[in-house]
Design a protein around this motif. Structure first.
Motif, short mmCIF file in Angstrom:
data_model
loop_
_atom_site.label_atom_id
_atom_site.label_comp_id
_atom_site.label_asym_id
_atom_site.label_seq_id
_atom_site.Cartn_x
_atom_site.Cartn_y
_atom_site.Cartn_z
N LYS A 284 -31.48 27.22 15.20
CA LYS A 284 -30.92 28.07 13.47
C LYS A 284 -30.57 29.46 14.18
CE LYS A 284 -33.34 24.80 10.87
NZ LYS A 284 -34.57 24.84 9.85
N GLY A 285 -31.57 29.46 15.12
CA GLY A 285 -31.02 31.21 15.58
C GLY A 285 -31.51 32.11 14.23
N THR A 286 -32.61 31.49 13.40
CA THR A 286 -33.37 32.87 12.39
C THR A 286 -34.41 33.61 12.88
OG1 THR A 286 -34.51 30.49 12.00
CG2 THR A 286 -32.79 30.61 10.72
N PRO A 287 -35.16 34.28 12.21
CA PRO A 287 -36.48 35.09 13.03
C PRO A 287 -37.73 34.13 12.77
CG PRO A 287 -35.59 37.09 10.97
CD PRO A 287 -34.30 35.31 11.00
N ASP A 288 -37.45 33.20 12.00
CA ASP A 288 -39.20 32.73 11.70
C ASP A 288 -38.54 31.04 13.71
OD1 ASP A 288 -40.00 33.46 9.40
OD2 ASP A 288 -39.17 32.22 8.30
N GLU A 289 -37.64 30.60 12.98
CA GLU A 289 -37.47 30.80 14.12
C GLU A 289 -38.20 30.62 15.95
OE1 GLU A 289 -34.19 26.99 15.07
OE2 GLU A 289 -33.23 28.76 16.11
N LEU A 290 -37.22 32.31 15.55
CA LEU A 290 -38.21 32.36 17.16
C LEU A 290 -39.08 32.98 17.28
CD1 LEU A 290 -37.87 34.11 19.88
CD2 LEU A 290 -36.64 36.58 18.47
N ALA A 291 -39.87 33.26 16.22
CA ALA A 291 -41.44 33.92 16.01
C ALA A 291 -41.89 32.59 16.57
CB ALA A 291 -41.82 34.31 14.32
N ALA A 292 -41.60 31.44 15.68
CA ALA A 292 -41.99 29.81 16.12
C ALA A 292 -42.38 29.07 17.57
CB ALA A 292 -41.48 28.84 15.27
N TYR A 293 -41.25 29.98 18.14
CA TYR A 293 -40.85 29.17 19.59
C TYR A 293 -42.02 30.12 20.24
CZ TYR A 293 -38.16 29.41 24.06
OH TYR A 293 -38.50 28.85 25.31
N VAL A 294 -41.85 31.86 20.15
CA VAL A 294 -42.76 33.67 20.81
C VAL A 294 -44.19 32.46 20.46
CG1 VAL A 294 -43.45 35.14 21.26
CG2 VAL A 294 -41.49 34.76 20.96
N GLU A 295 -44.35 31.39 19.30
CA GLU A 295 -45.91 31.23 19.40
C GLU A 295 -46.54 29.80 19.69
OE1 GLU A 295 -46.55 31.94 15.26
OE2 GLU A 295 -45.80 34.18 15.19
N GLY A 296 -45.59 29.04 20.61
CA GLY A 296 -45.27 27.18 20.57
C GLY A 296 -46.20 26.66 19.54
N ARG A 297 -45.08 27.23 18.54
CA ARG A 297 -44.97 26.14 16.93
C ARG A 297 -43.38 25.37 16.88
NH1 ARG A 297 -44.76 28.82 12.61
NH2 ARG A 297 -44.70 30.87 13.53
N GLY A 298 -42.98 25.41 17.38
CA GLY A 298 -41.05 25.18 17.27
C GLY A 298 -41.38 24.20 18.03
N SER A 299 -40.21 22.94 18.04
CA SER A 299 -39.95 21.43 18.18
C SER A 299 -38.55 21.55 18.83
CB SER A 299 -39.48 20.28 16.66
OG SER A 299 -39.17 21.80 16.02
N SER A 300 -38.24 22.28 19.60
CA SER A 300 -36.97 22.30 19.54
C SER A 300 -37.30 21.35 21.32
CB SER A 300 -36.39 24.14 20.55
OG SER A 300 -37.10 24.79 21.39
N GLY A 301 -36.18 20.77 21.77
CA GLY A 301 -35.94 20.35 23.40
C GLY A 301 -36.86 21.80 24.40
N ALA A 302 -36.10 22.73 24.00
CA ALA A 302 -36.95 23.42 25.81
C ALA A 302 -38.27 23.96 25.69
CB ALA A 302 -36.67 25.06 25.45
N ILE A 303 -39.36 23.69 23.74
CA ILE A 303 -39.99 23.78 23.89
C ILE A 303 -41.13 22.52 24.41
CG2 ILE A 303 -41.95 24.25 22.20
CD1 ILE A 303 -40.48 25.97 20.68
N THR A 304 -40.40 21.41 23.76
CA THR A 304 -40.80 20.30 23.73
C THR A 304 -41.08 19.96 25.62
OG1 THR A 304 -39.64 19.04 22.41
CG2 THR A 304 -40.60 17.71 23.99
N ALA A 305 -40.01 20.08 26.94
CA ALA A 305 -39.61 19.99 27.35
C ALA A 305 -41.77 21.21 28.61
CB ALA A 305 -38.78 20.62 28.83
N GLN A 306 -41.77 22.16 27.98
CA GLN A 306 -42.75 22.83 28.61
C GLN A 306 -44.05 22.11 28.45
OE1 GLN A 306 -43.09 27.14 27.03
NE2 GLN A 306 -45.45 27.63 27.71
N THR A 307 -44.16 22.30 26.95
CA THR A 307 -45.90 21.83 26.44
C THR A 307 -45.83 20.27 27.19
OG1 THR A 307 -44.19 20.77 24.41
CG2 THR A 307 -45.05 23.04 24.63
N SER A 308 -44.62 19.95 27.52
CA SER A 308 -45.63 17.86 28.35
C SER A 308 -45.60 17.96 29.71
CB SER A 308 -44.06 17.81 28.03
OG SER A 308 -42.84 17.52 28.39
N ALA A 309 -45.17 19.22 30.41
CA ALA A 309 -45.13 19.75 31.46
C ALA A 309 -47.06 19.74 31.83
CB ALA A 309 -44.86 21.01 32.05
#
Length: 309
Positions: A284-309
């Motif tokens: 979506k490219g929104t500020p809230d999406e970036l904040a969620a990514y930084v805090e580890g609350r997002g659900s994107s493929g990039a975050i999933t790849a990281q947290t599942s390792a």
């Protein structure tokens, strides 16, 4: 132009001498010297200044090296991909990114990308200046609100906006400037124009602290020293938690982060993969999406790849 001679010239330029290039490539030194001499003759210019012990690129040689080195690398990688029966991203990928984005998100992005594409050697440098992609050999740059440049193409993958925030205990005076924390040098008293739900207004401020990064500004604002102008993505968690309060949106253009690459360069598989990875991380490219990514609350493929390792 003889591509083989051009490749030999690049080999010598990259290693800084005929002897070093010959040893690195297991090629006869005399052959490399002859091929470079033939290339100089065909172009009608000297590419190297040859001294007794020093070999230096001429101005023409340096220009030729800067403009052909990456193209030859891409040709080699394309040929390798075709020979291996696929277009799997591989090779070195050099990215330049701004300071704040690097501090808050690039570490996670780089780690996730490395896990997904282990054959790519990702190198990220952090600079707020507009680097010269061609001369400094970058494959991709991330810039904030870049000026139009006919030599670059790309897309905006994140949007943000500046907000004025303060500690809940900081009172907004009616008849005096409020202390402010700014990025950079401390200036004179000024007025910040803001927009709120009730309309537009102005905040008189007097800078009392000048800090070199927005993360430092946020931390100082949290301490209650003064107000600050900060990206919404950097303070959205504080606003939700009540540790900071919102005094208004800065009246001005929104902030956009662009991923750019040169128009003259073939879009390699590794650059294309990195662009797709950014799109997956911030759909979506929104500020809230970036904040969620930084805090580890997002659900994107990039975050999933990281947290599942």
């Amino acid at each position: 132009m003889d591509l083989l001679a051009l490749a030999d010239f690049n080999l010598v330029a990259r290693h800084g001498g005929f002897g070093k290039a010959a040893r690195a490539a297991a090629r006869p030194k005399a052959t490399l010297s002859r091929r470079v001499t033939e290339l100089e003759a065909s172009l009608g210019v000297r590419l190297f200044e040859r001294g007794a012990r020093v070999l230096k690129l001429t101005e023409e040689g340096r220009a030729l090296f800067e403009r052909t080195a990456l193209l030859l690398t891409e040709l080699d990688e394309t040929a390798g991909a075709i020979a291996s029966g696929g277009h799997k991203p591989r090779g070195r990928l050099r990215v330049s990114a701004p300071l704040l984005f690097s501090q808050t998100a690039m570490g996670k992005i780089a780690a996730g990308f490395a896990m997904k594409f282990p054959d790519v050697r990702l190198e990220v440098t952090t600079e707020d200046r507009a680097v010269d992609m061609i001369e400094e050999a970058y494959d991709l740059v991330i810039r904030v609100n870049p000026a139009p440049d006919a030599a670059l193409v790309g897309r905006a993958f994140l949007h943000d906006r500046l907000v004025v925030v303060a500690s809940p205990g900081l009172r907004r005076p009616d008849d005096a400037p409020v202390p402010a924390i700014v990025r950079g040098a401390i200036g004179q008293r000024s007025t910040w124009k803001v927009a709120t739900a009730s309309g537009r207004s102005s905040i008189a401020v007097e800078p009392i602290l000048g800090l070199s990064s927005l993360v430092m500004v946020r931390d100082a604002v949290r301490m209650g020293v003064g107000v600050g102008r900060l990206p919404l993505s950097l303070v959205s968690h504080d606003l939700s938690a009540g540790t900071l309060v919102h005094w208004g949106d800065v009246d001005g253009p929104a902030t956009a982060l662009w991923a750019l690459y040169p128009t003259r360069r073939l879009l390699s598989a590794r650059v294309s993969a990195f662009l797709d990875f950014l799109r997956e991380a911030f759909p979506k490219g929104t500020p809230d999406e970036l904040a969620a990514y930084v805090e580890g609350r997002g659900s994107s493929g990039a975050i999933t790849a990281q947290t599942s390792a």
